[in-house]
Design a protein around this motif. Structure first.
Motif, PDB file in Angstrom:
ATOM      1  N   ILE A  17      54.276  95.849 101.041  1.00  0.00           N
ATOM      2  CA  ILE A  17      53.408  95.026 100.199  1.00  0.00           C
ATOM      3  C   ILE A  17      52.041  94.843 100.843  1.00  0.00           C
ATOM      4  CG2 ILE A  17      53.108  92.711  99.262  1.00  0.00           C
ATOM      5  CD1 ILE A  17      55.090  94.382  97.724  1.00  0.00           C
ATOM      6  N   ARG A  18      52.026  94.655 102.144  1.00  0.00           N
ATOM      7  CA  ARG A  18      50.766  94.456 102.860  1.00  0.00           C
ATOM      8  C   ARG A  18      49.823  95.647 102.643  1.00  0.00           C
ATOM      9  NH1 ARG A  18      50.637  90.720 106.715  1.00  0.00           N
ATOM     10  NH2 ARG A  18      52.864  91.007 107.147  1.00  0.00           N
ATOM     11  N   LYS A  19      50.386  96.849 102.604  1.00  0.00           N
ATOM     12  CA  LYS A  19      49.573  98.050 102.423  1.00  0.00           C
ATOM     13  C   LYS A  19      48.981  98.124 101.014  1.00  0.00           C
ATOM     14  CE  LYS A  19      52.252 100.720 105.788  1.00  0.00           C
ATOM     15  NZ  LYS A  19      53.274 101.787 105.968  1.00  0.00           N
ATOM     16  N   LEU A  20      49.709  97.554 100.028  1.00  0.00           N
ATOM     17  CA  LEU A  20      49.236  97.603  98.649  1.00  0.00           C
ATOM     18  C   LEU A  20      48.200  96.521  98.354  1.00  0.00           C
ATOM     19  CD1 LEU A  20      52.625  98.196  96.765  1.00  0.00           C
ATOM     20  CD2 LEU A  20      50.801  99.866  97.151  1.00  0.00           C
ATOM     21  N   SER A  21      48.268  95.422  99.079  1.00  0.00           N
ATOM     22  CA  SER A  21      47.369  94.305  98.838  1.00  0.00           C
ATOM     23  C   SER A  21      46.006  94.557  99.467  1.00  0.00           C
ATOM     24  CB  SER A  21      47.977  93.024  99.414  1.00  0.00           C
ATOM     25  OG  SER A  21      47.087  91.943  99.276  1.00  0.00           O
ATOM     26  N   GLN A  37      59.252  93.486  94.534  1.00  0.00           N
ATOM     27  CA  GLN A  37      59.646  94.293  93.386  1.00  0.00           C
ATOM     28  C   GLN A  37      58.422  94.826  92.661  1.00  0.00           C
ATOM     29  OE1 GLN A  37      62.792  92.612  90.848  1.00  0.00           O
ATOM     30  NE2 GLN A  37      63.178  91.045  92.395  1.00  0.00           N
ATOM     31  N   VAL A  38      58.628  95.926  91.971  1.00  0.00           N
ATOM     32  CA  VAL A  38      57.593  96.511  91.115  1.00  0.00           C
ATOM     33  C   VAL A  38      57.888  96.103  89.679  1.00  0.00           C
ATOM     34  CG1 VAL A  38      56.568  98.642  90.251  1.00  0.00           C
ATOM     35  CG2 VAL A  38      57.240  98.465  92.662  1.00  0.00           C
ATOM     36  N   VAL A  96      52.364  87.876  97.750  1.00  0.00           N
ATOM     37  CA  VAL A  96      51.411  88.801  97.134  1.00  0.00           C
ATOM     38  C   VAL A  96      51.877  89.144  95.720  1.00  0.00           C
ATOM     39  CG1 VAL A  96      50.485  91.159  97.250  1.00  0.00           C
ATOM     40  CG2 VAL A  96      50.653  89.765  99.336  1.00  0.00           C
ATOM     41  N   GLN A  97      50.973  89.032  94.762  1.00  0.00           N
ATOM     42  CA  GLN A  97      51.311  89.342  93.371  1.00  0.00           C
ATOM     43  C   GLN A  97      50.128  89.978  92.651  1.00  0.00           C
ATOM     44  OE1 GLN A  97      52.917  85.906  91.317  1.00  0.00           O
ATOM     45  NE2 GLN A  97      54.815  85.965  92.492  1.00  0.00           N
TER      46      GLN A  97
END
Length: 503
Positions: free
Chosen positions: A33-37, A230-231, A307-308
């Motif tokens: 998640i950290r990489k996507l945020s 989750q996606v 993160v959302q």
């Protein structure tokens, strides 16, 4: 000390160690998640964005899909919370692109608190028909009201955004109310739309339909609780509906059934489908996501690291207009998009709740601070409150005092909706020729949150900046409680109220 005493102390020590481990797991942000945020918002970035929006009001009219010569019914276009949030922006965008007010009708249970669609605005001239969508006859009467001559013969589009949101309830004892509004209400609106001759039907669904309940009580050796990130996509739409308890809450279960009703009704003569907004939806001080923290001086929270993918109400509304534009095309060009849902989100990487709190702390005219609470404490309290609520329901009214205030909504489903959720909105962004909607958000989350704080500050410009001067809005949580206490209303016999509404 006896052997039994030692055993009890050992068990308590193990339990404490386990709860500390659960708290550690719930307090982390997984690397995936950290990489996507994106990076966290800085004070300089927030202040620069705020000043830009203050000096040069944002105008995205040129990005709204072109005007269609149609008439419109918008359910949920007036009341507060997510329904009124999205529906209200749909009304504003229809007007902005040139649709005359006499070609738009809002059908809702109450008038609006929003200042941008209230008295003195262009939206004040839009027809308002009061109706409780739990009543089939009330919905039918609202749709059957006469239209002005200039609009009466135009084709009809229905935007169905009305719903109740109770994100903290999963008890079967509390399913009847969201089912009555979200399922039966959708069924009533579909029937009324067909009877009124509508050929395009675009409904607001929910990205939370795809969310699986989070297994917060993880094994001590687990890297993360089950479902901790989750996606949000539409993969579940290709599978049978899950049982009610397979959804994170009654809200998602009822919206999943409603979504299938809408998509299942689609065909060549009645093209229908759904827009699934990501979590969380925001865009006006009446919302829960940003508006609720804005209304508080002190916010207890366990979610700064969560993160959302957020989505502004204006972005959801413009997605509906793209949806309509595709569905209004000949069947050969719209069949791929009809009868299915599309996920939409803001046009930027997901953010953390810490960003929202930083924006309020930096930009709001009111003092604001957060108090971080250990997630495991919230988890244990939530289960305890849910157990109490079940006992109170089983015992019958008056035996045990009902939960009230924030405690009523602090139940285990909150741990699922307040987890790491990343929306997959690629399908909606594809061009219509490739099966998409051609959707592109008009506001980034940074702009959207700064704009909401700016609106909040403007509405409080003539009041003291003390905590007591904060304006109280009716959020979706409060509105749901109010509606639940109301009897199902019969259709009103009053003449059209065009020009009387402040929403």
């Amino acid at each position: 000390m006896s052997e039994l005493g030692w055993a009890v102390w050992a068990a308590l020590a193990l339990l404490l160690l386990y709860l500390l481990r659960v708290n550690q797991l719930l307090s982390q942000t997984p690397d995936e998640i950290r990489k996507l945020s994106g990076p966290r918002w800085t004070r300089a970035q927030l202040e620069a964005t705020y000043k830009r929006l203050q000096d040069s009001p944002l105008d995205y009219t040129d990005k709204i899909p072109p005007k269609l010569d149609r008439r419109y019914v918008v359910t949920g276009g007036s009341a507060v919370s997510m329904p009124g949030l999205v529906g209200g922006y749909i009304v504003l965008q229809l007007l902005a692109r040139g649709t005359p007010p006499e070609c738009i009708r809002i059908v809702d249970i109450r008038r609006s608190e929003r200042s941008d669609i209230g008295a003195g605005t262009a939206a004040a001239a839009v027809d308002f028909a009061q109706a409780d969508i739990r009543s089939a006859s009330a919905v039918t009467a609202a749709f059957a009201r006469p239209w002005p001559a200039a609009a009466a013969r135009l084709p009809l589009t229905v935007f169905h955004t009305a719903a109740v949101i109770e994100a903290s309830e999963r008890s079967p004892r509390r399913y009847a109310f969201p089912a009555a509004v979200n399922i039966d209400g959708t069924r009533h609106v579909l029937a009324a739309a067909r009877a009124a001759g509508a050929d395009v039907f675009s409904a607001t669904s929910s990205g939370s339909i795809g969310l699986r309940p989070v297994g917060a009580f993880a094994a001590p050796w687990a890297r993360a609780p089950r479902g901790f990130w989750q996606v949000l996509d539409v993969a579940d739409f290709q599978a049978p509906l899950r049982p009610r308890d397979g959804y994170f809450a009654n809200y998602a279960a009822s919206k999943a059934v409603a979504e299938r009703l809408v998509c299942g009704a689609s065909g060549e003569a009645f093209r229908a489908g759904c827009i699934r907004p990501a979590n969380g939806v925001y865009g006006n001080p009446t919302d829960n996501t940003v508006g609720d923290p804005l209304s508080r001086a002190i916010l207890p929270t366990w979610t700064p690291h969560i993160v959302q993918s957020f989505v502004h109400g204006a972005n959801v509304a413009i997605a509906h207009l793209h949806h309509e534009a595709v569905l209004a095309r000949p069947w050969a060009e719209s069949a791929r998009q009809a009868g299915r849902p599309f996920v939409v989100t803001d046009p930027n990487p997901p953010i953390a709740y810490a960003d929202v709190y930083a924006a309020i702390r930096t930009l709001s005219a009111h003092a604001f601070r957060t108090v971080e609470v250990p997630p495991v404490a919230i988890l244990l309290l939530a289960h305890g409150l849910e157990l109490y609520d079940e006992l109170a329901l089983a015992a019958g009214g008056g035996v045990l005092p009902a939960l009230a205030g924030d405690l009523r909504h602090l139940k285990p489903p909150i741990m699922s909706i307040c987890t790491h959720l990343v929306a997959a909105g690629d399908e909606a962004r594809r061009p219509p020729a490739e099966g998409g909607l051609g959707y592109a958000g008009v506001l980034t989350t940074l702009e959207g949150v700064a704009l909401e704080v700016l609106e909040w500050n403007r509405e409080h410009a003539h009041a003291s900046a003390s905590a007591g001067a904060r304006k109280k809005y009716t959020t979706s949580v409060v509105l749901a409680e109010q509606i639940q206490r109301l009897p199902v209303t019969a259709p009103q016999a009053a003449a059209p109220s065009r020009g009387e509404t402040d929403g």
